[in-house]
Write an enzyme that holds these catalytic residues in place. Sequence first.
Site, PDB file in Angstrom:
ATOM      1  N   LYS A 279      -3.640   4.871  49.854  1.00 38.51           N
ATOM      2  CA  LYS A 279      -3.721   4.943  48.398  1.00 38.51           C
ATOM      3  C   LYS A 279      -2.385   4.531  47.771  1.00 38.51           C
ATOM      4  O   LYS A 279      -1.327   4.725  48.370  1.00 38.51           O
ATOM      5  CB  LYS A 279      -4.076   6.363  47.955  1.00 38.51           C
ATOM      6  CG  LYS A 279      -5.478   6.794  48.300  1.00 38.51           C
ATOM      7  CD  LYS A 279      -5.749   8.207  47.823  1.00 38.51           C
ATOM      8  CE  LYS A 279      -7.152   8.663  48.192  1.00 38.51           C
ATOM      9  NZ  LYS A 279      -8.201   7.913  47.491  1.00 38.51           N
ATOM     10  N   ARG A 353     -18.286   8.494  52.223  1.00 38.41           N
ATOM     11  CA  ARG A 353     -19.656   8.083  52.529  1.00 38.41           C
ATOM     12  C   ARG A 353     -19.916   8.047  54.028  1.00 38.41           C
ATOM     13  O   ARG A 353     -21.056   8.194  54.465  1.00 38.41           O
ATOM     14  CB  ARG A 353     -19.935   6.724  51.888  1.00 38.41           C
ATOM     15  CG  ARG A 353     -19.105   5.578  52.416  1.00 38.41           C
ATOM     16  CD  ARG A 353     -19.063   4.395  51.467  1.00 38.41           C
ATOM     17  NE  ARG A 353     -18.275   4.695  50.267  1.00 38.41           N
ATOM     18  CZ  ARG A 353     -18.130   3.866  49.245  1.00 38.41           C
ATOM     19  NH1 ARG A 353     -18.729   2.695  49.248  1.00 38.41           N
ATOM     20  NH2 ARG A 353     -17.398   4.216  48.208  1.00 38.41           N
TER      21      ARG A 353
END
Length: 504
Positions: A279, A353
Site C-alpha cells: 500500500k 476476496r
Amino acid sequence: MTTLSLSTSSAATLRADAVVIGLAKGDDGPSVVAGGEAVETAFGGALDSVLTALGATGAESEITRVPAAAGAGSFKAPVVVAVGLGAAPEDGFGTDQLRKAGGNAARAVAGLKKAAVAIALGDAASVGAFAQGVLLGAYTFDAYRENSLEGRKSAVKEVVLVGAKARDKAVKAAFEEALVVAESVNKARDLVNTPPNDLNPKVFAGIAVDLGKNFGFKVEVMDEKALAKGAYGGILGVGQGSATPPRLVRLGYTHPKAKRTIALIGKGITYDSGGISLKPAGANETMKMDMAGAAAVLGAVTAIARIGLQVNVTGWLALAENMPSGTATRPGDVLRMYGGRTVEVLNTDAEGRLVLADAITRACEESPEKIIDVATLTGAMMVALGNKTYGIIANDDDFRSAVHDAAERTGEPSWPMPTPAELRRSMDSTIADIKNIGERMGGGLSAGVFLREFVAEGVAWAHLDIAGPAYNEGEVSGYTAKGGTGVAVRTLVQVAADVADGTI
C-alpha cells in the site's frame, strides 16, 4: 463499563448526578418532550424559557446544561441536561433518532456516577433503540491509555431510564435484547481497535473460542496444518508472507426448534500491508481494521446465541495477516483455492476476496439456505458510497432487498449495488480459471462478481462491503464512536431474526 436499568421512579425524586431530558425543535422554539413533565414542574413551568435563554433550539445532537439550583426547588439532581432530538415527526420520533439521542445523552453525562433519563420512550422498540444508543454512545476503548491522562472523562457508571414500563414483558424483552446487541457491537469495536501486534489470527481465534464457551456456541479452529491438509489455497496464499500463520474458524449455533440455516462469513485480515503490492504511504495506518468483517460476524453470532433466536447459524472467520516477505505470494502466482478452482493473483492487495472465496466454498458445503459475507473489501466502494454507507451485492434481488431493509431498520445506512455481467469478462485469465482483479472502474462491483463465482448454485448470497463505515476517523456523532464502529453486527442479527420468523 456503563450499566443501564429501567425504573418506575420519578426523575424529580431519584437521586442522581444529572437528569437528562429530551428537547424537540419547533417553529416557536424548543419544547421539552414527553417524560420531562416532572422536571418542568420542578422549574415552575419555566424550563422552556430557561433553555431558550441559554440558546437551546432542540436541534439534533445539541446539548444544553442547566443547574438545578437555578430554579428547581427540591429537585434531587444538581443539573439538568437537555438533549436535542430534532424536529418531532407527526408519527413520533423514529428509532434511529432515539438511538442517536441515547448516544448523545451518554456522552453528555460522561464522568458522572449516575444519570437518570426522563424521556417517555413509549413502546418496546423505542425503549430498545434508546437503550442501545446509550451503551453504544458510552463506549470507550481504554486498554492502552493511562487513567491519569488529563482531559479525559470516563464513561458514565450508571444510567437509569425513569418512567419506563419496567414491568411490561415486551418492553423488558426489547430492553434486554438491546443490551445484548449493543454489548456485541462494542465487542466488535474492541477487536477492530486492538493493535495488530496484539491481535493476530491465532489470538483472534482464541477470543472466539472463549466467547463460544461463555455463550453456548461451538467453535472449531483450523490451524495452518489443517488448512494445508484441506487445500485452502486462498487463505494460505494470503497468509504465507506473515510470521503468524492464518486460521479458519467455524462458529456453530443451533436452536433445537430451528428449521432454517444461515451462514455468516467475515473477512479477518488482522493487518493488511497490501503484501508485495504494498500500500502507498498514508494508507497503512488504519489497516488493523481490515478484520472488521470477521469482528462483525463474531459479534453477531455471539448476540444471536445470547438472545436465543430460533435459527441455525454457522459463522466463518477467515483470518490471516497480509505481509510482504520472501515467502509472500507474488503478483503472477496462481493459487488453487479450496474446492479446486485456480486464481491468478495479479494484485496481492486484493487479498480479502481470496480468503472469503475459500470460506464461502466451505460454508456452502453445509447447505445453508442463505449466506452473507461481510468485508472491508474495496476502496472503490468508499468512492461510490462514502464513509458512512456500505454496499450490498447479491445473486438474488429479493434477498438483497431484504438485507437492505434489515439494515435500514437497525439504523445502519446501506445501498443495493448491481453485479454487471460484463465485469466478469475482465477477470478472465489466460492461465487460470479467474484473475483476482478486473478492470479498474467499478472495482467494488467486480470484487462482488468475483465472490459470486464461489457461491454454490441455489444458495441466496449477499455481500456487504463495509470498507467505508467500519472505521470512523471523523467526528464522534450520535452513537458512533471514533475508531471501530462495529458496523454490520446489528444488520446480521436482524437478518437472522427475520430468517427465524420467516420474513426472509
